[in-house]
Write a protein that holds these residues in place. Structure first.
Motif, short mmCIF file in Angstrom:
data_model
loop_
_atom_site.label_atom_id
_atom_site.label_comp_id
_atom_site.label_asym_id
_atom_site.label_seq_id
_atom_site.Cartn_x
_atom_site.Cartn_y
_atom_site.Cartn_z
N ARG A 129 0.94 -1.04 -0.15
CA ARG A 129 -0.05 0.05 0.06
C ARG A 129 0.78 1.20 0.07
NH1 ARG A 129 -2.69 -4.06 2.45
NH2 ARG A 129 -4.94 -4.29 2.11
N LEU A 130 1.89 1.19 -0.86
CA LEU A 130 2.87 2.19 -1.15
C LEU A 130 2.81 2.50 -2.63
CD1 LEU A 130 5.75 1.23 1.26
CD2 LEU A 130 4.27 3.28 1.75
N PRO A 131 3.14 3.79 -3.06
CA PRO A 131 3.47 3.86 -4.39
C PRO A 131 4.35 3.01 -5.26
CG PRO A 131 4.31 5.75 -3.47
CD PRO A 131 3.59 4.87 -2.12
N PHE A 132 4.38 1.84 -5.25
CA PHE A 132 5.34 0.75 -5.49
C PHE A 132 5.06 0.27 -6.80
CE2 PHE A 132 7.55 -3.06 -3.62
CZ PHE A 132 8.74 -2.56 -3.74
N VAL A 133 5.55 0.45 -7.88
CA VAL A 133 5.49 -0.27 -9.11
C VAL A 133 6.25 -1.55 -9.25
CG1 VAL A 133 5.88 -0.03 -11.66
CG2 VAL A 133 5.41 2.36 -10.25
N ASN A 134 5.49 -2.60 -9.74
CA ASN A 134 5.97 -3.87 -10.33
C ASN A 134 5.83 -4.06 -11.58
OD1 ASN A 134 5.29 -4.11 -7.20
ND2 ASN A 134 5.63 -6.20 -7.80
N GLY A 174 9.71 3.75 1.69
CA GLY A 174 9.19 4.21 2.73
C GLY A 174 9.73 5.62 3.57
N GLU A 175 10.88 5.74 3.58
CA GLU A 175 11.57 6.80 3.85
C GLU A 175 11.28 8.21 3.11
OE1 GLU A 175 13.09 7.37 6.46
OE2 GLU A 175 13.24 5.23 7.36
N ILE A 176 11.11 7.79 1.77
CA ILE A 176 10.97 8.79 0.81
C ILE A 176 9.39 9.58 1.00
CG2 ILE A 176 10.61 9.49 -1.55
CD1 ILE A 176 12.92 7.50 -2.19
N VAL A 177 8.45 8.66 1.36
CA VAL A 177 7.29 9.14 1.32
C VAL A 177 6.83 9.32 2.54
CG1 VAL A 177 6.28 7.85 -0.78
CG2 VAL A 177 6.13 6.63 1.50
N ASP A 190 22.24 -2.56 5.23
CA ASP A 190 21.36 -1.32 5.42
C ASP A 190 20.86 -0.83 4.13
OD1 ASP A 190 20.03 0.85 6.27
OD2 ASP A 190 21.68 1.88 6.95
N THR A 191 19.59 -0.70 3.78
CA THR A 191 19.17 -0.45 2.50
C THR A 191 18.49 1.08 2.48
OG1 THR A 191 17.21 -1.84 2.74
CG2 THR A 191 19.34 -2.78 1.48
N ARG A 192 18.58 1.53 3.61
CA ARG A 192 17.67 2.88 3.70
C ARG A 192 18.38 4.07 3.03
NH1 ARG A 192 14.05 2.62 7.70
NH2 ARG A 192 14.08 0.81 9.04
#
Length: 466
Positions: A76-81, A267-270, A448-450
């Motif tokens: 439920r994020l602006p996540f394109v697949n 998640g961090e960006i939005v 760490d992938t942030r």
């Protein structure tokens, strides 16, 4: 109370145009894998059009599932697949060892279905095990994805038929070079939307330039229907072969690792950090979308990092915008004529664009490796051996010729062998036995992938920016 920007609904026109921009940013990456695999199988123009449309359709379904969500499925994020590039080399390896090429797609589809279902079941556990896939592993794999695909672009640049008298002619190579120059000029001298779709514009321009030279065939468009549906199992019922399933399970692990990294960054960006529950839900959508995709003749789906960069750049964070983009992909998949337009693009033009497309995958992997602490001897050794093992099928295609065909499905995929090598070496040097450098282990063993302070994702997807 005002809705979070992620849950905000925008005016219809802005939603539609922003959604189309997401489609433009990912379009070339979605259609490239079916073009590569279809060409390896030797599909007719009609079947290649069908396969391309199916991948657009299933990418749209996966995107809608990821953004809108159902039950505990979907971040439920602006996540394109879309179709993951990580599966291209293993799929072409499956094609190479399948005696009857007509059986290749059913074998691929069966392997993707099993890998997707297993990934779905493992999603809650996998989100806890991501520490075993630090940048030294993911960077090696993403680099191998790009390097493995570059020979495809070089082959396209020479022409459609290796047996033809003009294969590799100066005209074909010149057309590829011209397309490459157009894409580079667009990236250099344009801004905003035009820059985002530079590859797409380059494909159109290259095709138009090719018309006077007689290498553009509009037959597929003339024969295509305006409306169609990707008939379930159009290429035959799925077939289940253990070696193919193992190979695609390795790809699924790579795909889930990259998706986890992208969810953390997005998640961090939005400004809605992705917690463990969100990551598990996102991975369920990835894997379920992948398991359903072969039913409609599509391939494994995963996150597209270039769209995360688009969210960061435009600051349009609404998931409904991305869901609208997914809806456009579904509509394009239901219009065979739209898919046929891709089949019109001459192979040399695709080759020129492919240099940018696939080279950027390798560059993205190198970018990840830069922050993997390669000044440390152990990490340098992990990367060196992993890349060397992964390069064997590229540098010496007949290296495993004496091995059984079932084993070659895995061994002939540099991505699969390189990934397994990187994971095992990372376990040996950073997780098993006494730690020789605690600080180093903490820096490079947890992955760490942030995002960085600038908000740009530090771990990027190997897709079409990709």
């Amino acid at each position: 109370m005002a809705a979070h920007p992620v849950d905000e609904t925008l005016p219809a026109l802005r939603t539609a145009t922003s959604g189309l921009q997401h489609v433009a940013a990912m379009y070339a990456g979605v259609v490239a894998p079916p073009l590569i695999v279809g060409a390896a199988i030797g599909l007719s123009a009609t079947d290649l059009t069908f396969l391309t449309g199916a991948c657009l359709f299933t990418a749209g379904l996966a995107t809608v599932l990821q953004t809108l969500g159902v039950w505990k499925i979907g971040a439920r994020l602006p996540f394109v697949n879309g179709v993951t590039f990580a599966g291209v080399a293993p799929m072409t390896a499956i094609v190479a060892v399948t005696k009857d090429r007509s059986d290749a797609l059913p074998v691929i589809f069966g392997a993707v279905i099993v890998a997707g279902l297993l990934g779905f079941l493992c999603a809650p556990v996998f989100c806890k095990a991501v520490r075993f896939f630090p940048p030294v592993v993911t960077g090696s794999v993403i680099t191998l994805i790009g390097v493995s695909l570059l020979p495809v672009a070089f082959g396209w640049a020479q022409g459609p038929d290796p047996a033809a008298h003009d294969y590799g002619s100066a005209g074909h190579v010149g057309l590829a070079g011209g397309t490459l120059v157009i894409v580079l000029l667009l990236r250099r001298f344009t801004r905003g939307f035009a820059q985002q779709i530079a590859v797409l514009i380059g494909l159109v321009a290259g095709t138009l330039i090719a018309i006077p030279f007689g290498v553009t065939d509009f037959g597929p468009v003339a024969d295509a229907h305006v409306v169609g549906f990707p008939t379930p199992f159009h290429f035959g019922a799925p077939r289940f072969q253990s070696a193919a399933i193992l190979s695609m399970c390795v790809v699924m692990v790579v795909s889930m690792t990259e998706s986890t990294a992208d969810m953390l960054a997005l998640g961090e960006i939005v400004e809605r950090p992705a917690d463990e529950r969100t990551i598990a839900a996102g991975l369920r959508a990835d894997t379920l979308g992948s398991a359903i995709s072969p039913v409609f003749n599509g391939f494994m789906c995963s996150a597209f990092a270039q769209n995360i960069g688009l969210v960061a750049m435009t600051r349009v964070r609404s998931r409904y915008v991305v869901a609208t983009g997914g809806g456009f992909l579904v509509l394009m998949g239901l219009c065979p004529m739209a898919a046929a337009l891709i089949a019109v693009v001459p192979r040399p033009v695709l080759g020129g664009a492919g240099v940018v497309l696939f080279g950027s995958v390798a560059a993205s992997g190198i970018q990840t490796l830069v922050r993997a602490g390669l000044e440390k001897g152990d990490n340098l050794l992990i990367v060196a051996v992993s890349l060397a093992v992964g390069m064997i099928p590229i540098a010496a295609p007949d290296f495993y010729h004496a091995f059984p065909d079932t084993a070659r499905i895995v061994l002939d995929s540099g991505i699969s062998t390189g990934c397994v090598t990187a994971v095992l070496l990372n376990l040996v040097f950073h997780h098993l036995g006494p730690r020789r450098d605690t600080t180093h282990a903490m820096e490079t063993g947890t992955g760490d992938t942030r995002p960085s302070a600038s908000g740009v994702p530090q771990t990027r997807r190997g897709d079409a920016s990709r």
